[in-house]
Design a protein around this motif. Structure first.
Motif, short mmCIF file in Angstrom:
data_model
loop_
_atom_site.label_atom_id
_atom_site.label_comp_id
_atom_site.label_asym_id
_atom_site.label_seq_id
_atom_site.Cartn_x
_atom_site.Cartn_y
_atom_site.Cartn_z
N SER A 226 0.83 -1.21 0.00
CA SER A 226 0.00 0.00 0.00
C SER A 226 0.86 1.25 0.00
O SER A 226 0.53 2.25 -0.65
CB SER A 226 -0.93 0.00 1.22
OG SER A 226 -1.81 -1.10 1.19
N LEU A 227 1.96 1.21 0.74
CA LEU A 227 2.84 2.36 0.81
C LEU A 227 3.70 2.50 -0.44
O LEU A 227 3.93 3.60 -0.94
CB LEU A 227 3.74 2.26 2.05
CG LEU A 227 4.66 3.45 2.34
CD1 LEU A 227 3.83 4.71 2.55
CD2 LEU A 227 5.52 3.16 3.56
N MET B 12 4.38 7.89 5.90
CA MET B 12 3.05 7.29 5.97
C MET B 12 2.01 8.40 6.12
O MET B 12 2.12 9.25 7.00
CB MET B 12 2.96 6.34 7.16
CG MET B 12 1.58 5.72 7.38
SD MET B 12 1.05 4.60 6.05
CE MET B 12 2.22 3.24 6.28
N ASP C 181 -8.22 5.98 -5.64
CA ASP C 181 -7.11 6.48 -4.86
C ASP C 181 -7.53 7.62 -3.94
O ASP C 181 -6.70 8.32 -3.39
CB ASP C 181 -5.97 6.95 -5.76
CG ASP C 181 -6.41 8.03 -6.73
OD1 ASP C 181 -7.64 8.29 -6.82
OD2 ASP C 181 -5.54 8.60 -7.40
N ARG D 251 -4.35 8.48 4.70
CA ARG D 251 -5.15 7.64 3.80
C ARG D 251 -4.56 6.25 3.67
O ARG D 251 -5.29 5.26 3.68
CB ARG D 251 -5.25 8.31 2.42
CG ARG D 251 -6.05 9.58 2.43
CD ARG D 251 -6.33 10.09 1.03
NE ARG D 251 -7.09 11.34 1.09
CZ ARG D 251 -8.40 11.42 1.27
NH1 ARG D 251 -9.09 10.30 1.41
NH2 ARG D 251 -9.01 12.57 1.33
N THR D 252 -3.25 6.15 3.56
CA THR D 252 -2.62 4.83 3.48
C THR D 252 -2.81 4.08 4.79
O THR D 252 -3.08 2.87 4.79
CB THR D 252 -1.13 4.96 3.15
OG1 THR D 252 -0.97 5.69 1.94
CG2 THR D 252 -0.49 3.59 2.98
#
Length: 477
Positions: A350-351, A427, A476, A430-431
């Motif tokens: 995800s990151l 980070m 996104d 949202r992530t």
């Protein structure tokens, strides 16, 4: 009796009366939410059991199959109560009991004992035992024992493995313990349990080879919208560790698994219809494991990935009352909130983003001993990435995962995990919300967005998925 005790007794009586109505109507919506046992027969069942409804005064109710077994009841051979979906409550709850149940499902008691379970939860073994027994009627050992019995039954009825191998693969310490448990739970010997399998399953098990894997039916309650789940998996598939093949409605998702005792490859089939209708259904799957002791853990991780223990009735009822969501819920009843088979991998992907994730697999992924088609690697472990690429956000997150600063296992405290994630350089909120939703299985997470109202609680994760499925929410965003 005090007024408080009288009120509690009255509420318990009303709750049991409601449960009996579910039994009398054979309501499959409650399969896995509770179990009932019949004093006169010594058998416990799922609410939808097709047998003749017992008289009310002969019925006892239990929160778990383990509690019914601990009270001396054996599993019904007709409705197979051990094969129901797990209770959605354990995914929703963030307290000690919910976290403990998720860890037990992942096989922690079998691998680390009650002491290891308690250590992960941050409580003493005595506290964990007391809390689980008080609320569920069974402690961690009994809950793990019930899970082992179910795993053993699956292996007995779907493979031709010798009984001795099945005993240790299911997590039993000895063949004697295995035999005693099977007799206590099913009132039958292991050979009897194997013989009770449907004729087609027995024939398949006799001719199956070790390379054929273990066939499974991953049960779910209520309708299941497989299309959006497989759409997501297809969009996100990382070359080398995942693939989705076939036409819509008949796709097959395959991926590699890193497991406590070895590795695995799983294939899960899509069904165009919401198989099972209102009563529930299943997804067909096949597991290839290098060590069968990983069967229970791998099944639980697949259940989290496909959100198979959700309660679609509760979700749809709440979200369907919202004017904005009502037409979306009506169009897609049973829409799920997919999780992940590997929380650390999900967080890193995800990151990093899709292209970077494929590069990480290519450079640092662990090659399988025996590649299977396009599946050639495991996603690199956090410690490997932390050493190989220490600079940048991905390296920082990998280091935090490797040293335990960020914990994403099934028993992790979700609030603590989110705070730890947000402390990782690079980070963003949202992530972190994506990781909380999918890696930690939180059904009530929403990205920081003013258009997500509190009235969607406790199912905001599902609400956002409905908007995404309808094209009303950017992927996104």
């Amino acid at each position: 009796m005090t007024a408080t005790a009288q009120r509690t007794a009255h509420e318990d009586s009303r709750s049991e009366d409601s449960r009996y109505e579910a039994v009398r109507s054979r309501d499959a919506r409650f399969d896995g939410a509770f179990f009932f046992a019949v004093r006169t027969t010594g058998i416990y069942c799922r609410p939808s059991c097709p047998a003749i409804t017992p008289k009310r005064h002969n019925v006892r109710f239990f929160a778990t199959a383990a509690a019914a077994q601990g009270s001396g009841f054996r599993a019904c051979r007709r409705c197979r109560p051990d094969a129901v979906p797990g209770s959605a409550e354990w995914n929703v709850r963030a307290d000690l009991v919910g976290r403990a149940m998720r860890l037990i499902g992942d096989g922690v008691v079998d691998r680390e004992g009650v002491t290891g379970l308690a250590g992960r939860l941050g409580y003493s073994a005595r506290q964990v035992q007391r809390q689980l027994t008080a609320e569920l009627g069974a402690g961690p050992v009994a809950l793990a024992r019930a899970q082992r019995a179910h795993t053993a039954r699956v292996l007995l009825q779907t493979t031709g493995l010798p009984v001795t191998e099945i005993a240790f693969a299911a997590g039993f310490a000895s063949v004697r313990q295995f035999n005693d448990t099977i007799r206590a739970v099913y009132a039958a010997t292991p050979s009897d349990v194997r013989a009770a399998a449907p004729a087609a399953d027995r024939a398949a098990a006799r001719t199956a080879t070790p390379s054929a894997g273990v066939p499974l039916r991953l049960a779910h309650r209520g309708p299941y919208q497989a299309g959006p789940v497989f759409d997501l998996l297809q969009r996100e598939a990382v070359a080398g560790i995942e693939e989705v093949a076939g036409p819509p409605g008949r796709r097959r998702y395959r991926r590699t698994l890193r497991l406590p005792h070895g590795t695995g490859i799983v294939a899960v089939e899509e069904h165009r219809e919401t198989r099972g209708g209102s009563g529930g259904g299943w997804l067909d799957a096949r597991l290839h494991l290098t060590d069968l002791r990983d069967l229970t853990t791998s099944v639980q991780r697949l259940r989290r990935l496909f959100d198979l223990d959700a309660d679609p009735y509760a979700v749809d009822e709440r979200l369907g009352a919202d004017p904005r969501l009502a037409p979306l819920v009506a169009a897609r009843p049973g829409l799920r909130s997919p999780g992940t088979a590997d929380p650390a991998e999900l967080a890193l992907r995800s990151l990093a983003g899709h292209a970077a994730a494929e590069r990480l697999v290519e450079r640092y992924g662990e090659a399988l001993d025996a590649p299977c088609g396009t599946l050639t690697h495991l996603f690199p472990e956090p410690a490997v990435l932390a050493e190989a690429e220490p600079d940048g956000p991905v390296g920082a997150l990998a280091a935090a995962l490797a040293d335990g600063t960020v914990r994403l296992d099934p028993g992790a405290d979700r609030d603590d995990a989110e705070r730890a994630l947000l402390a990782v350089p690079g980070m963003d909120a949202r992530t972190a919300a994506v990781v909380r939703t999918r890696a930690l299985g939180d059904p009530d997470t929403a990205p920081p967005d003013p258009t997500v109202p509190d009235s969607w609680r406790p199912w905001r994760s599902y609400a956002v998925n409905h908007l995404r499925a309808a094209g009303d929410w950017e992927q996104d965003r």
